[in-house]
Design a protein around this motif. Structure first.
Motif, PDB file in Angstrom:
ATOM      1  N   GLU A  19     -28.740  69.969  35.239  1.00  0.00           N
ATOM      2  CA  GLU A  19     -28.072  71.194  36.031  1.00  0.00           C
ATOM      3  C   GLU A  19     -27.116  70.640  37.160  1.00  0.00           C
ATOM      4  O   GLU A  19     -27.169  69.561  37.748  1.00  0.00           O
ATOM      5  CB  GLU A  19     -28.934  72.021  36.440  1.00  0.00           C
ATOM      6  N   THR A  20     -26.207  71.569  37.545  1.00  0.00           N
ATOM      7  CA  THR A  20     -25.498  71.517  38.764  1.00  0.00           C
ATOM      8  C   THR A  20     -26.389  71.623  40.118  1.00  0.00           C
ATOM      9  O   THR A  20     -27.467  72.178  39.851  1.00  0.00           O
ATOM     10  CB  THR A  20     -24.271  72.148  38.724  1.00  0.00           C
ATOM     11  N   ASP A  21     -25.733  71.338  41.132  1.00  0.00           N
ATOM     12  CA  ASP A  21     -26.398  71.660  42.627  1.00  0.00           C
ATOM     13  C   ASP A  21     -26.564  73.355  42.691  1.00  0.00           C
ATOM     14  O   ASP A  21     -27.363  73.429  43.534  1.00  0.00           O
ATOM     15  CB  ASP A  21     -25.904  70.734  43.647  1.00  0.00           C
ATOM     16  N   ARG A  22     -25.472  73.861  42.156  1.00  0.00           N
ATOM     17  CA  ARG A  22     -25.423  75.243  42.367  1.00  0.00           C
ATOM     18  C   ARG A  22     -25.070  76.238  41.157  1.00  0.00           C
ATOM     19  O   ARG A  22     -23.977  76.696  41.041  1.00  0.00           O
ATOM     20  CB  ARG A  22     -24.561  75.387  43.577  1.00  0.00           C
ATOM     21  N   PRO A  23     -26.050  76.141  40.257  1.00  0.00           N
ATOM     22  CA  PRO A  23     -25.575  77.029  39.052  1.00  0.00           C
ATOM     23  C   PRO A  23     -25.602  78.348  39.408  1.00  0.00           C
ATOM     24  O   PRO A  23     -26.360  79.061  40.468  1.00  0.00           O
ATOM     25  CB  PRO A  23     -27.092  76.519  38.232  1.00  0.00           C
ATOM     26  N   MET A  24     -24.523  78.924  38.677  1.00  0.00           N
ATOM     27  CA  MET A  24     -24.315  80.488  39.132  1.00  0.00           C
ATOM     28  C   MET A  24     -24.813  81.385  37.902  1.00  0.00           C
ATOM     29  O   MET A  24     -23.763  81.785  37.224  1.00  0.00           O
ATOM     30  CB  MET A  24     -22.740  80.719  39.527  1.00  0.00           C
ATOM     31  N   ALA A  25     -25.900  81.615  37.573  1.00  0.00           N
ATOM     32  CA  ALA A  25     -26.272  82.262  36.348  1.00  0.00           C
ATOM     33  C   ALA A  25     -26.291  83.647  36.732  1.00  0.00           C
ATOM     34  O   ALA A  25     -26.420  84.141  37.909  1.00  0.00           O
ATOM     35  CB  ALA A  25     -27.792  82.073  35.829  1.00  0.00           C
ATOM     36  N   ILE A  26     -25.917  84.714  35.805  1.00  0.00           N
ATOM     37  CA  ILE A  26     -25.928  86.050  35.932  1.00  0.00           C
ATOM     38  C   ILE A  26     -27.272  86.718  35.534  1.00  0.00           C
ATOM     39  O   ILE A  26     -27.890  87.408  36.284  1.00  0.00           O
ATOM     40  CB  ILE A  26     -24.754  86.631  35.175  1.00  0.00           C
ATOM     41  N   ARG A  27     -27.747  86.448  34.391  1.00  0.00           N
ATOM     42  CA  ARG A  27     -28.964  86.897  33.914  1.00  0.00           C
ATOM     43  C   ARG A  27     -30.082  85.832  34.118  1.00  0.00           C
ATOM     44  O   ARG A  27     -30.668  85.107  33.504  1.00  0.00           O
ATOM     45  CB  ARG A  27     -29.084  86.873  32.368  1.00  0.00           C
ATOM     46  N   ARG A  28     -30.332  85.855  35.493  1.00  0.00           N
ATOM     47  CA  ARG A  28     -31.216  85.071  36.286  1.00  0.00           C
ATOM     48  C   ARG A  28     -32.563  85.065  35.904  1.00  0.00           C
ATOM     49  O   ARG A  28     -33.234  84.035  36.075  1.00  0.00           O
ATOM     50  CB  ARG A  28     -30.985  85.153  37.849  1.00  0.00           C
ATOM     51  N   LYS A  29     -33.130  86.182  35.376  1.00  0.00           N
ATOM     52  CA  LYS A  29     -34.521  86.392  34.910  1.00  0.00           C
ATOM     53  C   LYS A  29     -34.815  85.559  33.770  1.00  0.00           C
ATOM     54  O   LYS A  29     -35.860  85.420  33.407  1.00  0.00           O
ATOM     55  CB  LYS A  29     -34.968  87.792  34.713  1.00  0.00           C
ATOM     56  N   VAL A  30     -33.795  85.131  32.875  1.00  0.00           N
ATOM     57  CA  VAL A  30     -33.966  84.484  31.675  1.00  0.00           C
ATOM     58  C   VAL A  30     -33.322  83.082  31.682  1.00  0.00           C
ATOM     59  O   VAL A  30     -32.884  82.649  30.600  1.00  0.00           O
ATOM     60  CB  VAL A  30     -33.615  85.189  30.337  1.00  0.00           C
ATOM     61  N   ASP A  35     -22.821 103.677  33.533  1.00  0.00           N
ATOM     62  CA  ASP A  35     -24.189 104.131  33.736  1.00  0.00           C
ATOM     63  C   ASP A  35     -24.901 102.868  33.004  1.00  0.00           C
ATOM     64  O   ASP A  35     -24.631 102.755  31.769  1.00  0.00           O
ATOM     65  CB  ASP A  35     -24.725 105.470  33.253  1.00  0.00           C
ATOM     66  N   GLY A  36     -26.264 102.644  33.357  1.00  0.00           N
ATOM     67  CA  GLY A  36     -27.094 101.975  32.580  1.00  0.00           C
ATOM     68  C   GLY A  36     -28.040 101.104  33.475  1.00  0.00           C
ATOM     69  O   GLY A  36     -28.378 101.339  34.494  1.00  0.00           O
ATOM     70  N   VAL A  37     -28.486  99.661  32.636  1.00  0.00           N
ATOM     71  CA  VAL A  37     -29.276  99.018  33.275  1.00  0.00           C
ATOM     72  C   VAL A  37     -28.615  97.721  33.826  1.00  0.00           C
ATOM     73  O   VAL A  37     -27.906  97.185  33.226  1.00  0.00           O
ATOM     74  CB  VAL A  37     -30.462  98.370  32.580  1.00  0.00           C
ATOM     75  N   LEU A  38     -28.981  97.385  35.312  1.00  0.00           N
ATOM     76  CA  LEU A  38     -28.278  96.075  35.699  1.00  0.00           C
ATOM     77  C   LEU A  38     -29.204  94.954  34.741  1.00  0.00           C
ATOM     78  O   LEU A  38     -30.143  94.527  35.437  1.00  0.00           O
ATOM     79  CB  LEU A  38     -28.590  96.067  37.128  1.00  0.00           C
ATOM     80  N   ARG A  39     -28.353  94.419  33.869  1.00  0.00           N
ATOM     81  CA  ARG A  39     -28.840  93.570  33.223  1.00  0.00           C
ATOM     82  C   ARG A  39     -28.903  91.928  33.863  1.00  0.00           C
ATOM     83  O   ARG A  39     -29.932  91.072  33.497  1.00  0.00           O
ATOM     84  CB  ARG A  39     -27.939  93.145  31.748  1.00  0.00           C
ATOM     85  N   GLY A  40     -27.819  91.830  34.702  1.00  0.00           N
ATOM     86  CA  GLY A  40     -28.012  90.440  35.571  1.00  0.00           C
ATOM     87  C   GLY A  40     -26.874  90.663  36.570  1.00  0.00           C
ATOM     88  O   GLY A  40     -25.890  91.486  36.437  1.00  0.00           O
ATOM     89  N   ILE A  41     -27.212  89.746  37.432  1.00  0.00           N
ATOM     90  CA  ILE A  41     -26.106  89.613  38.866  1.00  0.00           C
ATOM     91  C   ILE A  41     -26.342  88.475  39.546  1.00  0.00           C
ATOM     92  O   ILE A  41     -27.514  88.058  39.549  1.00  0.00           O
ATOM     93  CB  ILE A  41     -26.439  90.927  39.789  1.00  0.00           C
ATOM     94  N   ILE A  42     -25.435  88.040  40.062  1.00  0.00           N
ATOM     95  CA  ILE A  42     -25.332  86.590  40.528  1.00  0.00           C
ATOM     96  C   ILE A  42     -26.145  86.552  41.787  1.00  0.00           C
ATOM     97  O   ILE A  42     -26.790  87.666  42.329  1.00  0.00           O
ATOM     98  CB  ILE A  42     -23.811  86.321  41.030  1.00  0.00           C
ATOM     99  N   ARG A  43     -26.732  85.425  42.253  1.00  0.00           N
ATOM    100  CA  ARG A  43     -27.623  85.445  43.356  1.00  0.00           C
ATOM    101  C   ARG A  43     -26.842  85.587  44.623  1.00  0.00           C
ATOM    102  O   ARG A  43     -25.988  85.333  44.997  1.00  0.00           O
ATOM    103  CB  ARG A  43     -28.052  83.625  43.106  1.00  0.00           C
ATOM    104  N   ASP A  44     -27.803  86.183  45.270  1.00  0.00           N
ATOM    105  CA  ASP A  44     -27.237  86.535  46.631  1.00  0.00           C
ATOM    106  C   ASP A  44     -26.967  85.437  47.664  1.00  0.00           C
ATOM    107  O   ASP A  44     -27.635  84.503  47.508  1.00  0.00           O
ATOM    108  CB  ASP A  44     -28.601  87.381  47.368  1.00  0.00           C
TER     109      ASP A  44
END
Length: 267
Positions: free
Chosen positions: A29-40, A205-214
């Motif tokens: 991986e890179t030093d700072r990956p930017m995944a959205i679906r972080r739970k998976v 409206d819906g479920v927040l499936r993914g969001i970038i890391r704080d």
């Protein structure tokens, strides 16, 4: 041993499948990956030291010896090596480019006896040995032996009539403060994050499936969140998607068809 370049959600679906089939997998991986679906996404181990996708643990390592320790513990090792320098040192049976950058960032056929790339940006038979189709639809997961995957359209898959609306991009550049929690039910207009002084609102409206890391510094236009309009699918935020599993099946097909079998050590 298989090396997978990339640890985002689609890459993690492939890594998970190969691990379950007994392959020894190393993620780069890179030093700072930017995944959205972080739970998976196994790439979260870059920040936290370990990450868990469903029932499989990934551990950040620094040396080949630590890789072996992780494999012996039935875990998946991850190294930060965006240039893939350890590939030449570790002599993998196969290299899989799962960066999903929509372009080739340096993977070539001579990296391993078998090379596979996910999605557009690669020519099967020229850049790599095989390409796996990643576009949703009838061809998803198909093995391409000659030529390219379908070009990137930039349009997300349609879910209950929503396509572009369910994906949120940064309206401005700056440091992001994340307010929404992955898996939470959100309503249109609800503030999910703040970039500088600018709020980022839910588009549907819906479920927040993914969001970038704080805490990331983002550029305007960068994809930063994903909403699933199906509230009943809330639990799916923490499980590998159907798309990722289908792509993983294509990768597994190539490995087995070319005589590259798992050892059974990770079962």
């Amino acid at each position: 041993m298989i090396i997978v370049r990339g640890g985002g959600d689609l890459a993690s679906g492939t890594v998970y499948k190969l691990h379950k089939c007994g392959y020894l997998v190393l993620i780069l991986e890179t030093d700072r990956p930017m995944a959205i679906r972080r739970k998976v996404s196994f790439c979260e181990a870059v920040y936290d030291g370990v990450s868990k996708v469903e029932d499989v643990v990934c551990r950040r390592v620094e040396t080949a010896e630590q890789c072996i320790q992780a494999w012996n513990s039935h875990e998946i090792p991850l190294m930060t090596d965006p240039d893939g320098t350890v590939i030449r040192q570790m002599h993998p049976a196969a290299v899989i480019d799962a960066i999903l950058a929509k372009k080739n960032l340096g993977t070539s056929k001579d990296m391993a006896p078998l090379t596979i790339a996910l999605g557009p940006g690669f020519c099967a038979g020229m850049d790599v040995h095989y390409v796996i189709e990643t576009k949703r639809g009838h061809q998803l997961g198909r093995v391409i032996e000659q030529g390219y995957a379908a070009p990137n359209t930039g349009i997300p898959g349609i879910i209950e009539g929503y396509g572009a609306e369910r994906v949120i991009h940064a309206p401005v550049s700056g440091k992001i403060q994340v307010l929404g929690q992955i898996g939470s039910v959100v309503t249109k207009g609800q503030t999910l994050a703040v970039i500088g002084d600018t709020g980022v609102s839910a588009t549907i409206d819906g479920v927040l499936r993914g969001i970038i890391r704080d805490g990331f510094t983002v550029e305007a236009g960068l994809k930063i969140a994903d909403i699933d309009p199906r509230i009943e699918e809330k639990d799916n935020c923490a499980t590998i998607s159907d798309k990722a599993r289908c792509i993983a099946g294509g990768v597994l097909e190539v490995l087995v068809a070319n005589g590259c079998f798992g050892t059974g050590a990770c079962r």
